[in-house]
Structure formats: structure tokens, C-alpha cells
Design a protein around this motif. Sequence first.
Motif, PDB file in Angstrom:
ATOM      1  N   LEU A  99       0.827  -1.204   0.000  1.00 39.70           N
ATOM      2  CA  LEU A  99       0.000   0.000   0.000  1.00 39.70           C
ATOM      3  C   LEU A  99       0.865   1.261   0.000  1.00 39.70           C
ATOM      4  N   VAL A 100       1.969   1.241   0.712  1.00 35.78           N
ATOM      5  CA  VAL A 100       2.894   2.377   0.712  1.00 35.78           C
ATOM      6  C   VAL A 100       3.497   2.553  -0.680  1.00 35.78           C
ATOM      7  N   ASP A 101       3.858   1.437  -1.302  1.00 31.49           N
ATOM      8  CA  ASP A 101       4.403   1.489  -2.660  1.00 31.49           C
ATOM      9  C   ASP A 101       3.398   2.121  -3.625  1.00 31.49           C
ATOM     10  N   LEU A 102       2.146   1.727  -3.519  1.00 32.49           N
ATOM     11  CA  LEU A 102       1.097   2.314  -4.348  1.00 32.49           C
ATOM     12  C   LEU A 102       0.942   3.797  -4.049  1.00 32.49           C
ATOM     13  N   SER A 103       0.987   4.169  -2.791  1.00 27.56           N
ATOM     14  CA  SER A 103       0.845   5.571  -2.406  1.00 27.56           C
ATOM     15  C   SER A 103       1.960   6.420  -2.993  1.00 27.56           C
ATOM     16  N   PHE A 104       3.188   5.903  -2.954  1.00 31.22           N
ATOM     17  CA  PHE A 104       4.304   6.628  -3.554  1.00 31.22           C
ATOM     18  C   PHE A 104       4.039   6.900  -5.032  1.00 31.22           C
ATOM     19  N   ASP A 105       3.627   5.872  -5.751  1.00 37.60           N
ATOM     20  CA  ASP A 105       3.439   6.026  -7.195  1.00 37.60           C
ATOM     21  C   ASP A 105       2.254   6.920  -7.531  1.00 37.60           C
ATOM     22  N   LEU A 106       1.259   6.968  -6.672  1.00 35.17           N
ATOM     23  CA  LEU A 106       0.131   7.866  -6.902  1.00 35.17           C
ATOM     24  C   LEU A 106       0.492   9.313  -6.588  1.00 35.17           C
ATOM     25  N   ALA A 107       1.376   9.523  -5.618  1.00 31.89           N
ATOM     26  CA  ALA A 107       1.690  10.879  -5.158  1.00 31.89           C
ATOM     27  C   ALA A 107       2.827  11.531  -5.929  1.00 31.89           C
ATOM     28  N   LEU A 108       3.828  10.755  -6.325  1.00 31.03           N
ATOM     29  CA  LEU A 108       5.007  11.329  -6.967  1.00 31.03           C
ATOM     30  C   LEU A 108       4.746  11.640  -8.430  1.00 31.03           C
ATOM     31  N   GLY A 109       5.255  12.786  -8.874  1.00 35.08           N
ATOM     32  CA  GLY A 109       5.110  13.182 -10.270  1.00 35.08           C
ATOM     33  C   GLY A 109       6.350  12.882 -11.080  1.00 35.08           C
ATOM     34  N   THR A 110       6.455  13.490 -12.241  1.00 36.46           N
ATOM     35  CA  THR A 110       7.574  13.197 -13.143  1.00 36.46           C
ATOM     36  C   THR A 110       8.951  13.570 -12.587  1.00 36.46           C
ATOM     37  N   PRO A 111       9.082  14.538 -11.640  1.00 37.04           N
ATOM     38  CA  PRO A 111      10.427  14.774 -11.091  1.00 37.04           C
ATOM     39  C   PRO A 111      11.057  13.530 -10.473  1.00 37.04           C
ATOM     40  N   ALA A 112      10.232  12.577 -10.051  1.00 37.82           N
ATOM     41  CA  ALA A 112      10.756  11.344  -9.449  1.00 37.82           C
ATOM     42  C   ALA A 112      11.185  10.335 -10.506  1.00 37.82           C
ATOM     43  N   ASP A 113      10.981  10.658 -11.787  1.00 38.93           N
ATOM     44  CA  ASP A 113      11.273   9.694 -12.854  1.00 38.93           C
ATOM     45  C   ASP A 113      12.531  10.035 -13.636  1.00 38.93           C
ATOM     46  N   ARG A 114      13.349  10.931 -13.118  1.00 39.40           N
ATOM     47  CA  ARG A 114      14.630  11.177 -13.784  1.00 39.40           C
ATOM     48  C   ARG A 114      15.723  10.348 -13.114  1.00 39.40           C
ATOM     49  N   ARG A 115      16.798  10.130 -13.855  1.00 38.60           N
ATOM     50  CA  ARG A 115      17.901   9.329 -13.338  1.00 38.60           C
ATOM     51  C   ARG A 115      18.606  10.041 -12.188  1.00 38.60           C
ATOM     52  N   VAL A 116      19.002   9.265 -11.211  1.00 39.13           N
ATOM     53  CA  VAL A 116      19.658   9.799 -10.020  1.00 39.13           C
ATOM     54  C   VAL A 116      21.165   9.846 -10.245  1.00 39.13           C
ATOM     55  N   THR A 117      21.784  10.960  -9.888  1.00 35.96           N
ATOM     56  CA  THR A 117      23.238  11.057  -9.981  1.00 35.96           C
ATOM     57  C   THR A 117      23.868  10.339  -8.789  1.00 35.96           C
ATOM     58  N   PRO A 118      25.157   9.988  -8.881  1.00 35.68           N
ATOM     59  CA  PRO A 118      25.787   9.328  -7.737  1.00 35.68           C
ATOM     60  C   PRO A 118      25.660  10.124  -6.449  1.00 35.68           C
ATOM     61  N   ARG A 119      25.794  11.432  -6.514  1.00 32.79           N
ATOM     62  CA  ARG A 119      25.695  12.246  -5.301  1.00 32.79           C
ATOM     63  C   ARG A 119      24.263  12.269  -4.770  1.00 32.79           C
ATOM     64  N   GLU A 120      23.288  12.368  -5.650  1.00 30.69           N
ATOM     65  CA  GLU A 120      21.898  12.390  -5.222  1.00 30.69           C
ATOM     66  C   GLU A 120      21.485  11.081  -4.561  1.00 30.69           C
ATOM     67  N   ALA A 121      22.155   9.995  -4.915  1.00 30.20           N
ATOM     68  CA  ALA A 121      21.823   8.694  -4.330  1.00 30.20           C
ATOM     69  C   ALA A 121      22.095   8.655  -2.830  1.00 30.20           C
ATOM     70  N   HIS A 122      22.824   9.637  -2.323  1.00 27.02           N
ATOM     71  CA  HIS A 122      23.161   9.663  -0.895  1.00 27.02           C
ATOM     72  C   HIS A 122      21.928   9.855  -0.006  1.00 27.02           C
ATOM     73  N   PHE A 123      20.771  10.154  -0.598  1.00 27.90           N
ATOM     74  CA  PHE A 123      19.580  10.349   0.234  1.00 27.90           C
ATOM     75  C   PHE A 123      19.110   9.049   0.887  1.00 27.90           C
ATOM     76  N   LEU A 124      19.572   7.919   0.391  1.00 22.41           N
ATOM     77  CA  LEU A 124      19.257   6.625   1.004  1.00 22.41           C
ATOM     78  C   LEU A 124      20.463   6.139   1.809  1.00 22.41           C
ATOM     79  N   PRO A 125      20.276   5.762   3.063  1.00 19.34           N
ATOM     80  CA  PRO A 125      21.408   5.347   3.904  1.00 19.34           C
ATOM     81  C   PRO A 125      22.268   4.238   3.311  1.00 19.34           C
ATOM     82  N   ASP A 126      21.648   3.262   2.653  1.00 20.44           N
ATOM     83  CA  ASP A 126      22.442   2.183   2.044  1.00 20.44           C
ATOM     84  C   ASP A 126      23.436   2.735   1.032  1.00 20.44           C
ATOM     85  N   TYR A 127      22.987   3.701   0.250  1.00 24.69           N
ATOM     86  CA  TYR A 127      23.846   4.282  -0.783  1.00 24.69           C
ATOM     87  C   TYR A 127      24.877   5.230  -0.175  1.00 24.69           C
TER      88      TYR A 127
END
Length: 411
Positions: A197-225
Motif C-alpha cells: 500500500l505504501v508502494d502504491l501511495s508513492f506512485d500515486l503521489a510522486l510526479g515526473t520529477p521522481a522519474d529522472r535518473r539519479v546522480t551518484p551524489r543524489e543517491a546519498h539520500f538513502l542510507p544504504d547508498y
Amino acid sequence: MAPSVSIRSLLCALGVTLLLGGGAAPLSAQPPRLSAESEVSMVTILPGDPVYSMFGHSALRVHDPAQNIDRLYNYGTFDFSDPLFIPKFAYGHLRYFLSVVPYQRALRAYRQQRRPVLEQTLNLTRTQRTALFRVLQVNARPENRHYQYVFFFDNCSTRVRDALEQALGDAVQFGRRPRPDATFRHMLDPYAANLPLVDLSFDLALGTPADRRVTPREAHFLPDYLFEAFAHATVQSGDTTRALVARTDTTQWIDGYEATPTAFPWPLAAGWTILVLTLGWTGWQATTGRRRPGGAGDALLLAAVGVTGLLACFLWFVSTYAVTDHNWNLLWAWPTHLIAATVLLWRPSAPGLRTYLAATAVGAAVVALGWTWWPQDLHAAVFPIVLTVGVRTGWRALGGAGPGSARGLEG
């Protein structure tokens, strides 16, 4: 970790640790110089069961046994007791802050949450460790500790990196790893594998800005990365360049831990079930000639889709989130369906309703036919709902459930 999106849901998505917010260690007005025995580490807390911990968490530990210092600096703290937290969250006004707590207390809290903890001891000189410690102490002051949380770009993980760069400047260098080769949206998917349900909520709420490729530096927003980025970063002292991480330790492990177990995709199954039932219902009407079942079911369908569109409009045009702009879900989730649902219930013969339903059916057909061509990835569970809307509105627009045809049958 959260710019913001995350609808974070985004709700804290991002390693927020409420129970660590209180009891902060006192901050000295003039931070002392750390001793030669001191260590500074980047601490990575793996994802937990609650939604707010689904992406994991990053923090900094300063340990100086000579001065009895052992603190965790946590940029992922917020005040959930704020009575306006939910409205502020919906609007995008997320005030997070840097808290400072004894490290062992934090470790016990994560053990209670059954979350493993990894620690990367940084390969810094005494002067560099002291510089980072002083930056953290200044940032933790009441007048400095708050910041506007932005899920993808300014969160509890990126703040850890920024503090290090603020203290060391160009001496620390992050390379071209990690290279996720994915969009922001796709990077979130593995973390929501056990929360359909959270996955569905993300896809319903996020617009096209979430569909561009992530740069290596931008990937730092996730702790694993960020963990991987630290593992491949370098730090310079004088003419010497060395790896940023001196050693990596598993400080705490939980037997049987599984970060994101895959759950049954029930929204997708529910969507296809609704479509199959709709086809059966519509087929039964067509073959039996019983064409006047009432409009409650179709009105409920249109209302649910209309509410989805209304929320998408709010996130795009009203909230301060940037990643919810230009949401192509509005191709199928028209907010005006709420009005159509009301008319269908109370004035089913109203002029123009049949034309509106016909336009809705055509729109649903266009969305379905162009499914793989839209610039935004729409959730798979949406596809059968779009078809359901198209079938029911098309059936009504053709007169299959209209008052006129029903009277003819009854006569």
C-alpha cells in the motif's frame, strides 16, 4: 533520509527516531579539542518494521574515552507530538532537527526495534576529527539545529555528508560510486517490497520529477547508498590521500533479520479482481437485458477515482513538495469525477452526464493504450482500475444503463 517526498509517508520515511529525541547530551559553549584516542564514525541503522524506518537511517558518532564523550548526532528527529504535524506533513512543512544522545542509549533503542547497526570508523586526523566535532556541536545548538526536511535532497543522510564536507572542505572527495542507474521512483521500490500500500501511495503521489535518473551524489539520500559512498570516498591530509573509511564493523546484528521481505502484492490483485467482477457484471447486464441496476456502484467507483485526483492536485498545486508536481496520474484520476458521482446518484438523467461519461471512457482508453509511453511510471495496480472505469463509463454512455433504455425494457 526524505526530500521530501517522502509522502518520507513519506511520513518519516526516513529513519526518523522519535524515541531518541529526548535527553540530549549537554553542549559546551566552546567544544574542546578531541584527544588522540578519539574516533568519529558514520553509523548506518538498517530498515525496521515501522513505516517511518523503512529506508533505514544514518547518523554520526563521536567517541572520545579520554573526555568521556560517546554521542550520536542524529539529523532525523522530529516532534510527532505537534498537534499540527499531519497538516504540516501534508503541506510539506517538515521541520526536522539534529538531536544529540548518548550512543549506548541509541544502540539499546535500535536493539528494541530489532534493527542491525553498522559502523564505519572514519580515517581522519585528530585535527579533522575535532573540526567535524565542532561543526556538529554548532549545528546542534537550539538556534541552528532545525532544518526544512526535503526527502530526496536534504534529509538525515545527506546532512551527515554535508556536515563532513562543511568541516573538511575539499579534503574529502566522494567518487562516482554508487551508480544506481535508476530513477528516484525505482530506488524506492525495494524498500517498499513488504508494504504494497505504501508502494502504491508513492506512485500515486510522486510526479515526473521522481522519474529522472539519479546522480551518484543524489543517491546519498538513502542510507544504504551513503554507506557505499563513504566506502569509496577519499580524504586528504597534506600530501597524503587515503580511504575515508578506516574500518567497518557490525556493531549490532539481529538474528533472523530480513530488511524488506516481499509481501503479496494485494493492491495489484485487488485491481484485477475488481476488473474481472466489473466485466462479469457488465456482461450479465448485456446478456440478460437487466440494464438498470442503479448507479451506486458506478458512483462509488467514480468518487474513489475523483478523490485520488483531488489529492494529486493538492500535492501538485498546493503543497510545497516539488517531487509531486506534473503528476500524470491525473490523466485517469479526474477530480471532476466527484461531481459526476454525485450527479449519477441524484440526477442520473441530467443533461451532459452521458457526454461526460463518454469522454471519461475515451480518456481511459487513451491512458490504457499509451500505458508504456507516458513519461511517468504508473503503478501496475492502476491499469485494471483504468480499464474498469473505461468499461463502466463506456457502458453507461452507450445507454446500457440509462433510464430511457430501462423504460423500454420495462414496457
